[in-house]
Design a protein around this motif. Structure first.
Motif, PDB file in Angstrom:
ATOM      1  N   LEU B 119       0.837  -1.201   0.000  1.00 60.86           N
ATOM      2  CA  LEU B 119       0.000   0.000   0.000  1.00 60.86           C
ATOM      3  C   LEU B 119       0.875   1.255   0.000  1.00 60.86           C
ATOM      4  O   LEU B 119       0.619   2.214  -0.722  1.00 60.86           O
ATOM      5  N   CYS B 122       2.703   1.751  -3.425  1.00 60.80           N
ATOM      6  CA  CYS B 122       1.790   2.149  -4.498  1.00 60.80           C
ATOM      7  C   CYS B 122       1.112   3.474  -4.181  1.00 60.80           C
ATOM      8  O   CYS B 122       0.377   4.001  -5.002  1.00 60.80           O
ATOM      9  N   PHE B 124      -1.265   3.859  -1.937  1.00 57.18           N
ATOM     10  CA  PHE B 124      -2.696   3.625  -1.661  1.00 57.18           C
ATOM     11  C   PHE B 124      -3.007   3.974  -0.226  1.00 57.18           C
ATOM     12  O   PHE B 124      -2.134   3.856   0.626  1.00 57.18           O
ATOM     13  N   PRO B 125      -4.222   4.318   0.103  1.00 60.38           N
ATOM     14  CA  PRO B 125      -5.323   4.545  -0.834  1.00 60.38           C
ATOM     15  C   PRO B 125      -5.209   5.904  -1.536  1.00 60.38           C
ATOM     16  O   PRO B 125      -4.830   6.878  -0.906  1.00 60.38           O
ATOM     17  N   MET B 126      -5.516   5.909  -2.822  1.00 57.71           N
ATOM     18  CA  MET B 126      -5.444   7.140  -3.609  1.00 57.71           C
ATOM     19  C   MET B 126      -6.682   7.199  -4.502  1.00 57.71           C
ATOM     20  O   MET B 126      -6.656   6.767  -5.653  1.00 57.71           O
ATOM     21  N   PRO B 127      -7.791   7.686  -3.941  1.00 59.16           N
ATOM     22  CA  PRO B 127      -9.043   7.618  -4.697  1.00 59.16           C
ATOM     23  C   PRO B 127      -9.030   8.474  -5.964  1.00 59.16           C
ATOM     24  O   PRO B 127      -9.720   8.171  -6.923  1.00 59.16           O
ATOM     25  N   HIS B 129      -6.845  10.261  -9.143  1.00 59.97           N
ATOM     26  CA  HIS B 129      -5.597  10.403  -9.883  1.00 59.97           C
ATOM     27  C   HIS B 129      -5.936  10.996 -11.243  1.00 59.97           C
ATOM     28  O   HIS B 129      -6.971  10.642 -11.821  1.00 59.97           O
ATOM     29  N   PHE B 132      -7.497   9.138 -14.309  1.00 59.09           N
ATOM     30  CA  PHE B 132      -8.910   8.751 -14.348  1.00 59.09           C
ATOM     31  C   PHE B 132      -9.744   9.745 -15.156  1.00 59.09           C
ATOM     32  O   PHE B 132     -10.895   9.467 -15.483  1.00 59.09           O
ATOM     33  N   PHE B 137      -9.962   5.609 -20.163  1.00 58.55           N
ATOM     34  CA  PHE B 137      -9.055   4.936 -19.228  1.00 58.55           C
ATOM     35  C   PHE B 137      -9.760   3.833 -18.437  1.00 58.55           C
ATOM     36  O   PHE B 137      -9.123   2.927 -17.914  1.00 58.55           O
ATOM     37  N   LYS B 138     -11.105   3.907 -18.381  1.00 54.25           N
ATOM     38  CA  LYS B 138     -11.874   2.841 -17.741  1.00 54.25           C
ATOM     39  C   LYS B 138     -11.503   1.467 -18.308  1.00 54.25           C
ATOM     40  O   LYS B 138     -11.617   0.462 -17.629  1.00 54.25           O
TER      41      LYS B 138
END
Lengths: 463, 178
Positions: B119, B122, B124-127, B129, B132, B137-138
Motif C-alpha cells: 500500500l 503504491c 494507496f489509498p489514492m481515490p 488520480h 482517471f 481509461f476505464k
C-alpha cells in the motif's frame, strides 16, 4: 527433425485436450462475463431462495447463541469425561475446510499450476468464511466470550501471562494468524478486480463503494511491479502457514496423553485430512455455482478432474493415517492404546468408526475411474460424502478417545443436545449466507488472473 | 480561455506487445517520467521501462526477523523472568514449546508488512488520480493498454511529445487534465 519439433510445439501451445479456459475468450469477454455476475445478473430466483434459506438457518445460530449466553454452556452436551464435544469437532472440521483455499491460492501458485486461477478466489473466500465459523466454537466454549481477549498476552492488572507451553495457546496464535493472513491475501488478490468493478459499475453508489475498496488501483506498471512480488511473498508465507495451522490444531490432541490422541502421525494426517475436506467443500460449492451462473468456461471439467485427483491423493494419506493408528495400537504393545482401538471399533461408538471408514476410505475409491470424475452429479454426491466422512473423523477422534480413558470408574457417554445440533447447522447457515453475499457482490473468479490465461497473440517464437 | 494545466499525454494501445514496444521506444527517446497501464501484469515492461526492483522483499525479511526474535524474546521473558511458573518441574526456559507461537508471529509480521509496504509503495489509498480523467481509461481494467508521459518530464513538450506518441501508432492520444 524439424517436423518433429514443430508438432511438439503446437501440442504444447494447445495445452492438451482439456483446457483450463474455454477457447475463444479475450480480455474483454473474460472481464465482462465475470463482472456481470455482481453487476448485471442482479437477484436471480435461485439466489433469493438459497440466500433466504441460509439466512434463516443463520438465524437459528443467533438464537442458539442467545440461549447459550443466557443459560451457560451447560446447554451443550459435553460432560466429564467428554469435556470436548461438538464444539471442538466442528471447530476442527471448519478449520480443515478452510485449508483448501490457502492450498489452492498459495501452494498451487508456487507450483505454477495454472488451473488454480479460476477457482482460487472463491476457495479463498470459502477459507475466510470457514475460519469465521470455526472461531465461533472456541469463543463461545470459553463461556464468557466477552473475556476472550484474556487469551492474548497483554499487560494486565492480574499480573498474569498466558502459558506458552500449552498447545491451546499455540492454537490461539495459529488460528488468528491464519485468519488474518487469509484475509489480507484475499483482499490483495481482489484489488485489481475491484478496480475492474469500479470501472464497469453503472450506478454511482456501486462506483463509490468499489472505488473505495479498490484503493485507487490503476494497473500501472509500477503497481504491478510491487504487486507481483507481494503476491508471491504472501503465497510463500501462506504455504508453511497452512501446513502449520492444522499441525498446531493436531497438537491440541497429540500433546495430550489420552490414548487415541497421543500419536506422532497426527500432524501430517490432520493436514491431509484438512485438504481432503477442503477440496470436497470447494467442489460442493463450485458445482452448483458454475451451473447457476454459467461459469463452465472458467471452471472446466479439467478443474473438476484435478480437484477429484487431489481428493483421491489426500484421501489415501488419510486412509494411511487410519491404518497407522491401528498398526501402532498393536505394535506399541501398550495396553491402553490397544484398548482404545478395540473400543473405538467395537465399543458403543463403533458405528461412527465404521461409517467413517466407509465414507472416507471406501466410497471415494470410485475416483480412480475417469468416468466417475467426469460425472458431475456423482462428484457432487461424493463431495458431500467426504464432508460427512471428515466430520465423522473428528467425532471419532474426540469422542471415542475421551469417553473411556484409563480408569473405568470415569467412563461415560456423550450425547449432543439439540443446542449442539442447532449450533452446528446454524454455522453452516452462516457459512452459506456469507458465500451467497460474496457471490452476489464480488467477482467470484479472479478476473485478472484468468486474463493471463489467454494466450498472448504475437509473442513471437513458440514459447 | 487559458488552458487547464496538463498532467501529461496518454496513448492507448490494444495489445500488450504494442504497449511493451511503446514503453521501450519512450525510454529510448529519453523520457523518464512515464507510466504504463495494463489489465494484466506484463513482465516485459519491467525491462522496457527500466523499472527498479521493488524494495518490498527487504521490508518483509526485516519485519520477519524482528517478529521472530521479538516474539521468542517475549515468550522467554514472560515464562522465565516476569511470571515464572513451575509446571511439573520443567525448565522455565523450555524453548521448544516457544517455537509454534514464535513461528506464527514471524509469519504474521512478515505478512502484514507485505501488505503495508504494498500500500505504501503504491501510494494507496489514492481515490483520485489525473489519469482517471481520460474517459477511455476505464478500459485499462478491462482490455486496453495505456502509456502516459507526464508533463513534469524535462523532455516534455506538448507538440513534440504528441507527435512522438502518434508515431507509436496508438489507437488515440489524449490530453490528461489534472
Amino acid at each position: 527433425m524439424a517436423d518433429h519439433l514443430e508438432t511438439r510445439n503446437s501440442t504444447t501451445t494447445l495445452a492438451g485436450p482439456e483446457p483450463v479456459l474455454a477457447p475463444g475468450h479475450t480480455y474483454a469477454t473474460v472481464t465482462d462475463k465475470i463482472a456481470a455476475v455482481p453487476l448485471e445478473v442482479g437477484w436471480p430466483r435461485f439466489w433469493i431462495v438459497g440466500f433466504t434459506i441460509s439466512a434463516l438457518i443463520f438465524g437459528m445460530l443467533l438464537m442458539t447463541i442467545l440461549w447459550l449466553l443466557g443459560k451457560g454452556i451447560g446447554v451443550w452436551g459435553p460432560n466429564n469425561p467428554v469435556g470436548w464435544g461438538f464444539d471442538i469437532i466442528n471447530f476442527v472440521w471448519w478449520i480443515g475446510i478452510g485449508h483448501a483455499g490457502t492450498l489452492i491460492s498459495a501452494i498451487l501458485l508456487l507450483l505454477r499450476q495454472q488451473w488454480r486461477m479460476s477457482i482460487s478466489r472463491f476457495a479463498e473466500a470459502m477459507t475466510l468464511f470457514a475460519v469465521a465459523c470455526a472461531f465461533l466454537y472456541p469463543t463461545f466454549h470459553t463461556g464468557r466470550p466477552w473475556l476472550a481477549y484474556w487469551l492474548l498476552p497483554y499487560p494486565n492488572t492480574m499480573a498474569m501471562w498466558p502459558q506458552p507451553r500449552s498447545p491451546l495457546l499455540w492454537d490461539v496464535f495459529a488460528v488468528s494468524t491464519y485468519a488474518t493472513i487469509s484475509l489480507v491475501f484475499w483482499y490483495v488478490g481482489l484489488i485489481p478486480d475491484l478496480a475492474s468493478m469500479r470501472d464497469r459499475a453503472k450506478s454511482r453508489f456501486a462506483q463509490v463503494i468499489y472505488g473505495i475498496l479498490a484503493l485507487g488501483w490503476r494497473g500501472s506498471a509500477q503497481h504491478w511491479n510491487h504487486y507481483e512480488i507481494a503476491s508471491l511473498i504472501l503465497a510463500g508465507l501462506s504455504t508453511p502457514l497452512v501446513l502449520s495451522v492444522h499441525t498446531v490444531v493436531s497438537f491440541d490432541f497429540a500433546v495430550g496423553l489420552i490414548p487415541g490422541w497421543h500419536a506422532t502421525i497426527f500432524p501430517p494426517y490432520f493436514v491431509a485430512g484438512a485438504i481432503y475436506s477442503g477440496f470436497a467443500m470447494v467442489l460442493t460449492l463450485a458445482i452448483p455455482m458454475r451451473a447457476w451462473y454459467g461459469m463452465q468456461d472458467f471452471i472446466t471439467m479439467k478443474h473438476i478432474d484435478n480437484m477429484c485427483k487431489v481428493m483421491l491423493g489426500t484421501g489415501l494419506i488419510v486412509a494411511y493415517g487410519y491404518a497407522m493408528e491401528a498398526f501402532m495400537a498393536w505394535y506399541s504393545g501398550n495396553l491402553w492404546e490397544m484398548f482404545m482401538f478395540k473400543n473405538r471399533t467395537t465399543g458403543p461408538y463403533g458405528w461412527s468408526y465404521w461409517s467413517l471408514i466407509i465414507f472416507n476410505v471406501l466410497i471415494p475409491q470410485v475416483l480412480w475411474l475417469k468416468k466417475a470424475r467426469q460425472n458431475i452429479p456423482l462428484v457432487f454426491v461424493l463431495s458431500l460424502v467426504i464432508n460427512v466422512g471428515m466430520w465423522l473423523e473428528r467425532f471419532v477422534i474426540i469422542v471415542t478417545s475421551l469417553h473411556r480413558d484409563f480408569l473405568p470408574a470415569s467412563w461415560g457417554m456423550y450425547y449432543p443436545t439439540k443446542y449442539d445440533w442447532s449450533m452446528y447447522l446454524g454455522s453452516i447457515g452462516l457459512f452459506l449466507t456469507l458465500m451467497y453475499l460474496f457471490v452476489r457482490f464480488l467477482p467470484s473468479i479472479s478476473i485478472f488472473e484468468v486474463r493471463t490465461l489467454i494466450p498472448r497473440a504475437s509473442k513471437g517464437g513458440a514459447h | 480561455m487559458p488552458r487547464k494545466p496538463l498532467y501529461g499525454l496518454m496513448a492507448e494501445f490494444s495489445t500488450p506487445e504494442e504497449l511493451v514496444q511503446a514503453a521501450h521506444r519512450t525510454h529510448e527517446e529519453g523520457y523518464r517520467k512515464f507510466d504504463a497501464f495494463s489489465p494484466i501484469p506484463i513482465e516485459e515492461l519491467h525491462h522496457a521501462m527500466h523499472l527498479k526492483d521493488s524494495p518490498l522483499p527487504k521490508f518483509v525479511i526485516t519485519a520477519g526477523i524482528l517478529g521472530c526474535l521479538g516474539m521468542f524474546g517475549f515468550l522467554y521473558w514472560i515464562s522465565a523472568i516476569d511470571y515464572p511458573l513451575n509446571v511439573g518441574g520443567r525448565p522455565l526456559y523450555s524453548w521448544p514449546s516457544f517455537i509454534p507461537v514464535t513461528y506464527e508471529i514471524t509469519v504474521l509480521s512478515a505478512g502484514l508488512t507485505t501488505v503495508a509496504s504494498l500500500l505504501l509503495l503504491c501510494g494507496f489509498p489514492m481515490p483520485y488520480h489525473p489519469v482517471f480523467n481520460v474517459p477511455r481509461f476505464k478500459l485499462a481494467s478491462r482490455d486496453k493498454f495505456f502509456l502516459c508521459i507526464e508533463a513534469e518530464d524535462p523532455k516534455f513538450d506538448l507538440q513534440r511529445t504528441k507527435e512522438f506518441l502518434a508515431s507509436l501508432r496508438p489507437y488515440e492520444v489524449s490530453e490528461v487534465e489534472i
